[in-house]
Design a protein around this motif. Structure first.
Motif, short mmCIF file in Angstrom:
data_model
loop_
_atom_site.label_atom_id
_atom_site.label_comp_id
_atom_site.label_asym_id
_atom_site.label_seq_id
_atom_site.Cartn_x
_atom_site.Cartn_y
_atom_site.Cartn_z
N UNK A 61 0.73 -1.09 -0.04
CA UNK A 61 0.01 0.14 0.09
C UNK A 61 0.70 1.24 -0.09
N UNK A 62 0.52 2.25 -1.07
CA UNK A 62 1.15 3.39 -1.13
C UNK A 62 2.60 3.33 -1.69
N UNK A 63 2.97 2.15 -2.10
CA UNK A 63 4.39 2.04 -2.91
C UNK A 63 4.00 1.37 -4.10
N UNK A 64 3.01 0.57 -4.30
CA UNK A 64 2.90 -0.13 -5.65
C UNK A 64 2.81 -1.58 -5.73
N UNK A 65 3.14 -2.16 -6.74
CA UNK A 65 3.30 -3.74 -7.11
C UNK A 65 4.63 -4.17 -7.16
N UNK A 66 4.98 -5.29 -6.56
CA UNK A 66 6.31 -5.92 -6.72
C UNK A 66 6.22 -7.35 -7.11
N UNK A 67 7.23 -7.65 -7.62
CA UNK A 67 7.41 -9.09 -7.61
C UNK A 67 7.42 -9.88 -6.49
N UNK A 68 6.84 -10.85 -6.45
CA UNK A 68 6.66 -11.54 -5.15
C UNK A 68 8.03 -12.49 -4.85
N UNK A 69 8.12 -12.81 -3.61
CA UNK A 69 9.52 -13.56 -3.39
C UNK A 69 9.08 -15.06 -3.19
N UNK A 70 9.63 -15.82 -3.94
CA UNK A 70 9.08 -17.37 -3.54
C UNK A 70 10.73 -18.06 -3.15
N UNK A 71 11.10 -17.98 -1.95
CA UNK A 71 12.37 -18.79 -1.53
C UNK A 71 12.07 -19.95 -1.22
N UNK A 72 12.88 -21.16 -1.61
CA UNK A 72 12.75 -22.50 -1.20
C UNK A 72 13.98 -22.93 -0.43
N UNK A 73 14.06 -23.85 0.36
CA UNK A 73 15.14 -24.17 1.29
C UNK A 73 16.47 -24.52 0.38
N UNK A 74 16.25 -25.10 -0.68
CA UNK A 74 17.36 -25.18 -1.68
C UNK A 74 17.93 -24.00 -2.34
N UNK A 75 17.34 -22.90 -1.92
CA UNK A 75 17.89 -21.55 -2.70
C UNK A 75 17.15 -21.33 -3.99
N UNK A 76 16.38 -22.18 -4.55
CA UNK A 76 15.75 -21.94 -5.99
C UNK A 76 14.48 -21.08 -5.81
N UNK A 77 14.07 -20.58 -6.79
CA UNK A 77 12.79 -19.79 -6.96
C UNK A 77 11.81 -20.60 -7.83
N UNK A 78 10.79 -21.10 -7.33
CA UNK A 78 9.81 -21.55 -8.11
C UNK A 78 8.41 -20.76 -8.54
N UNK A 79 8.61 -19.91 -9.63
CA UNK A 79 7.35 -19.12 -9.68
C UNK A 79 6.18 -19.61 -10.42
N UNK A 80 6.41 -20.86 -10.95
CA UNK A 80 5.37 -21.71 -11.88
C UNK A 80 4.66 -22.86 -11.24
N UNK A 81 5.03 -23.23 -9.97
CA UNK A 81 4.57 -24.28 -9.13
C UNK A 81 3.34 -24.04 -8.83
N UNK A 82 2.28 -25.05 -9.05
CA UNK A 82 0.84 -24.76 -8.72
C UNK A 82 0.59 -24.48 -7.08
N UNK A 83 1.39 -24.77 -6.47
CA UNK A 83 1.15 -24.88 -5.00
C UNK A 83 2.04 -23.85 -4.10
N UNK A 84 2.70 -23.04 -5.17
CA UNK A 84 3.79 -21.84 -4.46
C UNK A 84 2.93 -21.16 -3.19
N UNK A 85 1.80 -20.56 -3.62
CA UNK A 85 1.12 -19.80 -2.73
C UNK A 85 0.16 -20.40 -2.06
N UNK A 86 -0.04 -21.46 -1.92
CA UNK A 86 -1.22 -22.31 -1.35
C UNK A 86 -1.25 -21.96 0.08
N UNK A 87 -2.39 -21.33 0.54
CA UNK A 87 -2.54 -20.96 1.84
C UNK A 87 -2.72 -22.48 2.67
N UNK A 88 -2.32 -22.20 4.12
CA UNK A 88 -2.28 -23.39 5.05
C UNK A 88 -4.09 -23.33 5.39
#
Length: 128
Positions: A61-88
């Motif tokens: 809010x008040x700053x704009x939109x930003x690329x989301x962070x998707x950090x994994x334990x192995x240090x890779x980024x997975x932006x295409x995975x279907x469950x990347x942002x799956x809520x608990x």
């Protein structure tokens, strides 16, 4: 043929995939995207809403939109995975309801902006 908002969203996804836009980077502003794609504010807002729903972008809010962070334990980024942002547990339905309500609010704001712009362009003549 994809709708313009889908074209805009895919162009931004591709910039993220290619590393042109990295996690934490600011996404182009609405005005920039409107000029670049010859699109209306509503179309750009729909593209941004889609990217946020898919987990590619986050709003500050008040700053704009930003690329989301998707950090994994192995240090890779997975932006295409279907469950990347799956809520608990059980929050999925609430989040989806909030996202629908937000999308409706964005639509209403865009409609109002369009009316204001039309009035301004028409020299303020109302009801004629």
């Amino acid at each position: 043929m994809p709708l313009t908002f889908e074209v805009i969203a895919e162009a931004l996804r591709e910039q993220i995939r290619s590393g042109g836009l990295r996690p934490g980077d600011a996404l182009p502003t609405q005005a920039v995207l409107m000029r670049e794609f010859g699109a209306s504010s509503l179309t750009v807002q729909k593209a941004m809403t889609l990217l946020k729903q898919e987990g590619w972008a986050v709003s500050r809010p008040g700053k704009g939109a930003f690329v989301a962070h998707h950090d994994h334990p192995d240090g890779t980024h997975d932006l295409d995975g279907p469950d990347v942002t799956a809520p608990a547990d059980g929050t999925t339905a609430r989040i989806e309801a909030l996202e629908r309500a937000l999308a409706e609010a964005v639509q209403q704001i865009a409609d109002l902006r369009g009316r204001v712009e039309a009035l301004e362009l028409g020299g303020g003549e109302r009801g004629r």
